[in-house]
Design a protein around this motif. Structure first.
Motif, mmCIF file in Angstrom:
data_model
loop_
_atom_site.group_PDB
_atom_site.id
_atom_site.type_symbol
_atom_site.label_atom_id
_atom_site.label_comp_id
_atom_site.label_asym_id
_atom_site.label_seq_id
_atom_site.Cartn_x
_atom_site.Cartn_y
_atom_site.Cartn_z
ATOM 1 N N ALA A 44 -40.660 -43.331 34.806
ATOM 2 C CA ALA A 44 -40.881 -44.043 33.550
ATOM 3 C C ALA A 44 -42.363 -44.111 33.207
ATOM 4 N N ALA A 45 -43.201 -44.161 34.238
ATOM 5 C CA ALA A 45 -44.633 -44.299 34.002
ATOM 6 C C ALA A 45 -45.261 -43.022 33.450
ATOM 7 N N ASN A 46 -44.701 -41.847 33.805
ATOM 8 C CA ASN A 46 -45.322 -40.594 33.347
ATOM 9 C C ASN A 46 -44.580 -39.968 32.175
ATOM 10 N N PHE A 47 -43.641 -40.708 31.564
ATOM 11 C CA PHE A 47 -42.915 -40.188 30.401
ATOM 12 C C PHE A 47 -43.420 -40.910 29.156
ATOM 13 N N GLN A 48 -42.936 -40.467 27.985
ATOM 14 C CA GLN A 48 -43.326 -41.109 26.725
ATOM 15 C C GLN A 48 -42.811 -42.545 26.708
ATOM 16 N N GLN A 49 -43.732 -43.491 26.619
ATOM 17 C CA GLN A 49 -43.352 -44.898 26.684
ATOM 18 C C GLN A 49 -43.335 -45.530 25.291
ATOM 19 N N GLU A 50 -42.263 -46.263 25.046
ATOM 20 C CA GLU A 50 -42.113 -47.023 23.795
ATOM 21 C C GLU A 50 -41.540 -48.395 24.149
ATOM 22 N N CYS A 51 -42.407 -49.249 24.655
ATOM 23 C CA CYS A 51 -41.956 -50.566 25.110
ATOM 24 C C CYS A 51 -41.630 -51.503 23.949
ATOM 25 N N ASP A 52 -41.978 -51.090 22.701
ATOM 26 C CA ASP A 52 -41.631 -51.909 21.547
ATOM 27 C C ASP A 52 -40.183 -51.703 21.101
ATOM 28 N N ASP A 53 -39.448 -50.826 21.794
ATOM 29 C CA ASP A 53 -38.015 -50.652 21.507
ATOM 30 C C ASP A 53 -37.320 -51.996 21.723
ATOM 31 N N GLU A 54 -36.627 -52.469 20.699
ATOM 32 C CA GLU A 54 -36.006 -53.794 20.791
ATOM 33 C C GLU A 54 -34.946 -53.868 21.889
ATOM 34 N N ARG A 55 -34.444 -52.714 22.298
ATOM 35 C CA ARG A 55 -33.446 -52.708 23.373
ATOM 36 C C ARG A 55 -34.086 -52.998 24.737
ATOM 37 N N PHE A 56 -35.407 -52.945 24.799
ATOM 38 C CA PHE A 56 -36.125 -53.271 26.029
ATOM 39 C C PHE A 56 -36.618 -54.721 26.041
ATOM 40 N N ALA A 57 -36.164 -55.520 25.110
ATOM 41 C CA ALA A 57 -36.666 -56.898 24.998
ATOM 42 C C ALA A 57 -36.360 -57.718 26.250
ATOM 43 N N SER A 58 -35.238 -57.455 26.890
ATOM 44 C CA SER A 58 -34.852 -58.219 28.084
ATOM 45 C C SER A 58 -35.271 -57.537 29.380
ATOM 46 N N LEU A 59 -36.132 -56.515 29.278
ATOM 47 C CA LEU A 59 -36.568 -55.774 30.454
ATOM 48 C C LEU A 59 -37.469 -56.653 31.318
#
Length: 241
Positions: A44-59
């Protein structure tokens, strides 16, 4: 004429049924497609990151978020996914959807007039590596993709505590008395040993001192005897005129 009408109706019904089967067949057929080979071995660290994806809100902070997607409208929808990760000690297989899975995962539909379930999400502990995967889809295709990720923080192992102070070895205590090679213990200078027949607390009589005393005694005794002999002789002498 009535017979021709029956034949015409039968031919029309058969054509309609064939058309319906033709349109319905893509929805009934399922196929298995692999993960895009270029996405294997990703973290996950070396791939394209989009932490603003709302589906990641509970990550969670110590979790990696993964988003998989089907390319093209012909692929239909995700039915199931099977993903293989490496957790650093071995391989872990995750199936989506699976309510009994220890790792949160779900399929996401686009909704609308023609909904398709082309999105899939899964949360894993941070630091895992995507090894491989396959998906059963309702349409046709040749692969599915890892779209983007959101990397969590890999928990670091705390170093083992070092001792606050080093303990020096306890010095060995020197004995108050030293042992001679034959096992006898010589007295320290402050102690006294009484000789046989001597005064308690006196110095011990050594060989040289005992000899000197003995010789002195013999001389004194001899001298006394000589004096007594001379005196007796003198007493026996008589003077005559």
């Amino acid at each position: 004429m009535p017979q021709r009408r029956h034949v015409t109706r039968a031919a029309f019904t058969a054509a309609a049924a064939t058309a319906l089967l033709a349109f319905a067949s893509p929805a009934w057929a399922s196929s298995t497609v692999p993960l895009n080979p270029s996405h294997k071995g990703s973290t996950a660290a070396n791939f394209q990151q989009e932490c603003d994806d709302e589906r990641f809100a509970s990550l969670g902070d110590n979790q990696d978020g993964w988003h998989f997607v089907l390319p093209g409208s012909d692929a239909g929808s995700f039915e199931t996914l099977t993903l293989t990760f490496n957790d650093g000690t071995g391989q872990v297989e995750i199936k989506i959807p699976d309510a009994s899975d220890a790792y949160p995962d779900y399929l996401y539909s686009t909704g609308g007039n023609d909904p398709q379930t082309i999105h899939a999400y899964v949360f894993t502990p941070a630091g895992w590596t995507l090894v491989d995967g396959s998906a059963v889809i309702s349409g046709t295709g040749d692969k599915f993709n890892l779209s983007h990720t959101c990397a969590g923080t890999t928990p670091s192992k705390s170093p083992s505590p070092s001792p606050s102070s080093s303990e020096s070895p306890t010095p060995s205590e020197s004995p108050s008395t030293s042992e001679s090679p034959n096992g006898d213990t010589s007295a320290s200078p402050g102690s006294s040993v009484g000789g046989s027949g001597g005064t308690q607390g006196g110095l011990p009589l050594t060989g040289v001192a005992a000899t000197s005393i003995a010789l002195t005694g013999v001389v004194l005794i001899g001298g006394g005897v000589a004096l007594m002999t001379l005196r007796r002789r003198r007493d026996k002498i008589t003077f005559t005129s």
